[in-house]
Design a protein around this motif. Structure first.
Motif, PDB file in Angstrom:
ATOM      1  N   UNK A  87       0.818  -1.208   0.000  1.00  0.00           N
ATOM      2  CA  UNK A  87       0.000   0.000   0.000  1.00  0.00           C
ATOM      3  C   UNK A  87       0.855   1.261   0.000  1.00  0.00           C
ATOM      4  N   UNK A  88       2.064   1.154   0.553  1.00  0.00           N
ATOM      5  CA  UNK A  88       2.945   2.305   0.606  1.00  0.00           C
ATOM      6  C   UNK A  88       3.353   2.826  -0.755  1.00  0.00           C
ATOM      7  N   UNK A  89       3.173   2.030  -1.815  1.00  0.00           N
ATOM      8  CA  UNK A  89       3.475   2.496  -3.159  1.00  0.00           C
ATOM      9  C   UNK A  89       2.482   3.551  -3.633  1.00  0.00           C
ATOM     10  N   UNK A  90       1.315   3.609  -2.981  1.00  0.00           N
ATOM     11  CA  UNK A  90       0.336   4.635  -3.317  1.00  0.00           C
ATOM     12  C   UNK A  90       0.701   5.883  -2.514  1.00  0.00           C
ATOM     13  N   UNK A  91       1.400   6.807  -3.155  1.00  0.00           N
ATOM     14  CA  UNK A  91       1.957   7.960  -2.449  1.00  0.00           C
ATOM     15  C   UNK A  91       0.912   9.063  -2.382  1.00  0.00           C
ATOM     16  N   UNK A  92      -0.094   8.864  -1.540  1.00  0.00           N
ATOM     17  CA  UNK A  92      -1.198   9.800  -1.383  1.00  0.00           C
ATOM     18  C   UNK A  92      -1.361  10.133   0.098  1.00  0.00           C
ATOM     19  N   UNK A  93      -1.432  11.411   0.404  1.00  0.00           N
ATOM     20  CA  UNK A  93      -1.760  11.853   1.741  1.00  0.00           C
ATOM     21  C   UNK A  93      -3.119  12.525   1.732  1.00  0.00           C
ATOM     22  N   UNK A  94      -4.023  12.069   2.580  1.00  0.00           N
ATOM     23  CA  UNK A  94      -5.370  12.625   2.660  1.00  0.00           C
ATOM     24  C   UNK A  94      -5.423  13.525   3.889  1.00  0.00           C
ATOM     25  N   UNK A  95      -5.515  14.815   3.652  1.00  0.00           N
ATOM     26  CA  UNK A  95      -5.443  15.803   4.732  1.00  0.00           C
ATOM     27  C   UNK A  95      -6.838  16.100   5.261  1.00  0.00           C
ATOM     28  N   UNK A  96      -6.990  15.919   6.565  1.00  0.00           N
ATOM     29  CA  UNK A  96      -8.290  16.149   7.190  1.00  0.00           C
ATOM     30  C   UNK A  96      -8.054  16.558   8.642  1.00  0.00           C
ATOM     31  N   UNK A 118      -2.271  15.447   8.882  1.00  0.00           N
ATOM     32  CA  UNK A 118      -2.838  16.670   9.449  1.00  0.00           C
ATOM     33  C   UNK A 118      -2.800  17.786   8.405  1.00  0.00           C
ATOM     34  N   UNK A 119      -3.875  18.518   8.315  1.00  0.00           N
ATOM     35  CA  UNK A 119      -3.865  19.723   7.505  1.00  0.00           C
ATOM     36  C   UNK A 119      -3.565  20.894   8.435  1.00  0.00           C
ATOM     37  N   UNK A 120      -2.530  21.648   8.097  1.00  0.00           N
ATOM     38  CA  UNK A 120      -2.038  22.702   8.979  1.00  0.00           C
ATOM     39  C   UNK A 120      -2.409  24.077   8.417  1.00  0.00           C
ATOM     40  N   UNK A 121      -3.425  24.746   8.972  1.00  0.00           N
ATOM     41  CA  UNK A 121      -3.787  26.092   8.491  1.00  0.00           C
ATOM     42  C   UNK A 121      -2.644  27.082   8.734  1.00  0.00           C
ATOM     43  N   UNK A 122      -2.550  28.070   7.890  1.00  0.00           N
ATOM     44  CA  UNK A 122      -1.541  29.103   8.091  1.00  0.00           C
ATOM     45  C   UNK A 122      -1.884  29.998   9.267  1.00  0.00           C
ATOM     46  N   UNK A 123      -3.174  30.085   9.628  1.00  0.00           N
ATOM     47  CA  UNK A 123      -3.594  30.899  10.763  1.00  0.00           C
ATOM     48  C   UNK A 123      -3.942  30.002  11.938  1.00  0.00           C
ATOM     49  N   UNK A 152       2.646  18.254   4.990  1.00  0.00           N
ATOM     50  CA  UNK A 152       1.841  17.927   6.154  1.00  0.00           C
ATOM     51  C   UNK A 152       2.426  16.743   6.917  1.00  0.00           C
ATOM     52  N   UNK A 153       2.055  16.656   8.182  1.00  0.00           N
ATOM     53  CA  UNK A 153       2.559  15.596   9.046  1.00  0.00           C
ATOM     54  C   UNK A 153       1.532  14.471   9.154  1.00  0.00           C
ATOM     55  N   UNK A 154       2.002  13.210   9.190  1.00  0.00           N
ATOM     56  CA  UNK A 154       1.063  12.107   9.408  1.00  0.00           C
ATOM     57  C   UNK A 154       0.347  12.260  10.752  1.00  0.00           C
ATOM     58  N   UNK A 155      -0.813  11.654  10.849  1.00  0.00           N
ATOM     59  CA  UNK A 155      -1.528  11.658  12.124  1.00  0.00           C
ATOM     60  C   UNK A 155      -0.625  11.111  13.232  1.00  0.00           C
ATOM     61  N   UNK A 156      -0.725  11.722  14.418  1.00  0.00           N
ATOM     62  CA  UNK A 156      -0.049  11.176  15.584  1.00  0.00           C
ATOM     63  C   UNK A 156      -0.752   9.897  16.014  1.00  0.00           C
ATOM     64  N   UNK A 157      -0.120   9.177  16.924  1.00  0.00           N
ATOM     65  CA  UNK A 157      -0.643   7.873  17.331  1.00  0.00           C
ATOM     66  C   UNK A 157      -2.087   7.945  17.817  1.00  0.00           C
ATOM     67  N   UNK A 158      -2.417   8.977  18.578  1.00  0.00           N
ATOM     68  CA  UNK A 158      -3.761   9.073  19.163  1.00  0.00           C
ATOM     69  C   UNK A 158      -4.717   9.929  18.341  1.00  0.00           C
ATOM     70  N   UNK A 159      -4.277  10.416  17.187  1.00  0.00           N
ATOM     71  CA  UNK A 159      -5.133  11.273  16.369  1.00  0.00           C
ATOM     72  C   UNK A 159      -6.262  10.488  15.718  1.00  0.00           C
TER      73      UNK A 159
END
Length: 433
Positions: free
Chosen positions: A281-290, A328-333, A419-426
Motif C-alpha cells: 500500500x505504501x506504493x500509493x503515495x497519497x496523503x489525505x489531509x483532514x 494533518x492539515x495545517x492552516x496558516x492561521x 503535512x505531518x502524518x496523524x499522531x498515534x492518538x489522532x
C-alpha cells in the motif's frame, strides 16, 4: 490579453496580530485580515449585469444582500424529489434544478460563479458555499479568471471554452446564457483545465461518462505530462496531497485506481499496470489531509466552524479504510479550520514542479467516481474544479515563504503544503450526525 488572476479567499495576509492574543479573546473575522478576499470583492456588484451561481448550501438573504436589484440572478441548487426542472422561486432569483436520476441521494456540490459584465466575464471557482461562514471564518480558496467579451465577434472555441459550456449545460444553465460564451475571448485560458462530475444514470450523460471525474483527470494529466508505464509495470513519480472538508468511504483499491489517473493512466485501458493486492500500500503515495478531533476542539470559532467539517466514525472504522494515508492539515492561521478542496501534485525526482487542483471535489468516490467493470463510471455529485498546470514549488516549509508559483506569481494557499502524518492518538473529527 485577458486578465487571468488567481486569488485566495480568507487565507492570506498578516497574521501577527492574531498571535499576540490568547485564543479565548474575540479576534474578529478572518475576512478582516489584510489582503483577504470577500464575496463583495469578487462580485464587483455595481458593474454586474447577470450572474449564474452554483452551490451546495446557500443563505439566500445573505447572498442577495451582495447584489443590486437590477442584476439578473440564476441559482443552481440541490433538487427536491418533487421539484420541476426549472422554477421561478421569487422575483429576485431564478432557481434551476439540474437532472438528478436518483434525487434522494445525488446532489449539487459544485461551487461556481459565472459573472457577466458589459465588456467581460468573470469565472470564479470556489471551495466554499454561498453562506456567510464560508466567507468569513473558514479558510477557503477562490480562483478568479477574467476574460474579455465582444458581442460583435464570435471567437473560436478552444478546449477550455468547450469544457466550460458543456459543464454549464450539464447544470441546466439556460442555453441563451451559455450561448453568450461565443462572444468571449478565452485565448488566455492557458494552463487552466476544467474537471467536472455529474450524477450517473441520466440519459443525457451516460454516453459520455468517461469525460468526467477521475477519468477526465487522467486525460488532462496525460495531455500535460504523458503516461509513464514501463515494460515492467507502473513507475510512480507523483506525490499527491488531497485536502478536503469531507471524508467518505475509501479503500486502497479505489486509491490505486485514482493514483493511476493522477499519472495520466486510465485504469481501464491500462489494467496490466493496476496495482494488484500483492503491491504494498505504501506504493500509493497519497496523503489525505483532514482535520483531527483536537484541531477542531481548539478552533477559536468552535461549533460554528466544526459544523462544516464532515465525516462519520463508522466510515473511519471500516476494515478497508486507508487510515495510514491520513495527514494533518495545517492552516496558516492558528486555531482556524480549512474548508478547501484541493490537490497538490508534486511530480518528478525533485518534486519541485507539478500541478494544483482547486474546486469542489473532496477526495471521495461520490465526487471523483467509481469504476465497475465495463459499466459507465458512477458519480453521485455535480462537481466543478480546475487543474492549474505548470506550478513550481519553492520554499515548502516556511510559514511565510512562497510555497508555490503559478504563471510567475505566488499561488496563495491557506495551508502548509508539507503535512505531518496523524499522531498515534489522532482521529479525524467525526462531528455529530
Amino acid at each position: 490579453m485577458p486578465n487571468l488572476v488567481t486569488l485566495t479567499c480568507q487565507t492570506h495576509g498578516t497574521v501577527s496580530s492574531f498571535e499576540e492574543y490568547p485564543a479565548s479573546k474575540n479576534l474578529g473575522l478572518l475576512s478582516e485580515i489584510n489582503d483577504s478576499v470577500t464575496l463583495a470583492d469578487v462580485l464587483n456588484a455595481d458593474h454586474l449585469e447577470h450572474a449564474a451561481l452554483t452551490t451546495f448550501v446557500v443563505d439566500e438573504p445573505w447572498l442577495l444582500s451582495h447584489f443590486n436589484l437590477t442584476t439578473a440572478l440564476i441559482l443552481v441548487a440541490n433538487a427536491q424529489a418533487d421539484s420541476d426542472a426549472k422554477t421561478q422561486r421569487s422575483d429576485d432569483i431564478i432557481c434551476v434544478r439540474p437532472e438528478f436520476p436518483k434525487p434522494h441521494v445525488q446532489i449539487v456540490h459544485s461551487k461556481l460563479l459565472l459573472l457577466f459584465y458589459a465588456h467581460s466575464i468573470r469565472l470564479v471557482v470556489c471551495t466554499g458555499n454561498l453562506v456567510e461562514d464560508d466567507w468569513t471564518i473558514m479558510h477557503n480558496c477562490v480562483c478568479v479568471h477574467d476574460f474579455p467579451m465582444d458581442d460583435t465577434q464570435v471567437f473560436p472555441a478552444n478546449e477550455f471554452s468547450l469544457a466550460l459550456a458543456y459543464s454549464l449545460l450539464d447544470l441546466s444553465i439556460p442555453v441563451d446564457l451559455v450561448a453568450r460564451l461565443n462572444h468571449v475571448d478565452f485565448a488566455g485560458a492557458t494552463d487552466v483545465h476544467i474537471i467536472t462530475s455529474v450524477p450517473a444514470g441520466g440519459d443525457r450523460q451516460d454516453a459520455y461518462m468517461n469525460e468526467y471525474g477521475m477519468l477526465r483527470l487522467a486525460k488532462v494529466i496525460n495531455q500535460l505530462h504523458g503516461s509513464k508505464p514501463t515494460s515492467e509495470g507502473f513507475d510512480p513519480d507523483t506525490r499527491l496531497y488531497c485536502a478536503g472538508s469531507s471524508l467518505g468511504r475509501l479503500d486502497y483499491r479505489w486509491l490505486r485506481e485514482f493514483y493511476l489517473c493522477v499519472h495520466g493512466l486510465n485504469p481501464r485501458s491500462k489494467r496490466k499496470y493496476v496495482f494488484d493486492y500483492s503491491t504494498p500500500n505504501g506504493m500509493v503515495d497519497v496523503g489525505i489531509a483532514f482535520h483531527t478531533q483536537t484541531q477542531v476542539e481548539a478552533c477559536r470559532y468552535g461549533d460554528q466552524c466544526a459544523q462544516h467539517i464532515m465525516t462519520k466514525c463508522r466510515v473511519y472504522e471500516e476494515r478497508d479504510f486507508p487510515r495510514d494515508t491520513l495527514v494533518r492539515i495545517e492552516p496558516l492561521h492558528r486555531e482556524t479550520l480549512v474548508h478547501v478542496k484541493a490537490m497538490i501534485a508534486r511530480v518528478g525526482i525533485n518534486q519541485d514542479e507539478g500541478w494544483v487542483y482547486i474546486g469542489s471535489h473532496n477526495c471521495t468516490k461520490a465526487a471523483w467516481g467509481t469504476l465497475h467493470g465495463d459499466e459507465p463510471p458512477y458519480f453521485n455529485n455535480y462537481e466543478f474544479g480546475v487543474v492549474l498546470s505548470g506550478v513550481q514549488f519553492d520554499k515548502v516549509d516556511g510559514d511565510k515563504g512562497v510555497q508555490a508559483v503559478w504563471k510567475e506569481e505566488p499561488l496563495e494557499l491557506p495551508f502548509k503544503i508539507v503535512w505531518k502524518p496523524y499522531f498515534r492518538d489522532d482521529k479525524p473529527y467525526f462531528g455529530t450526525f
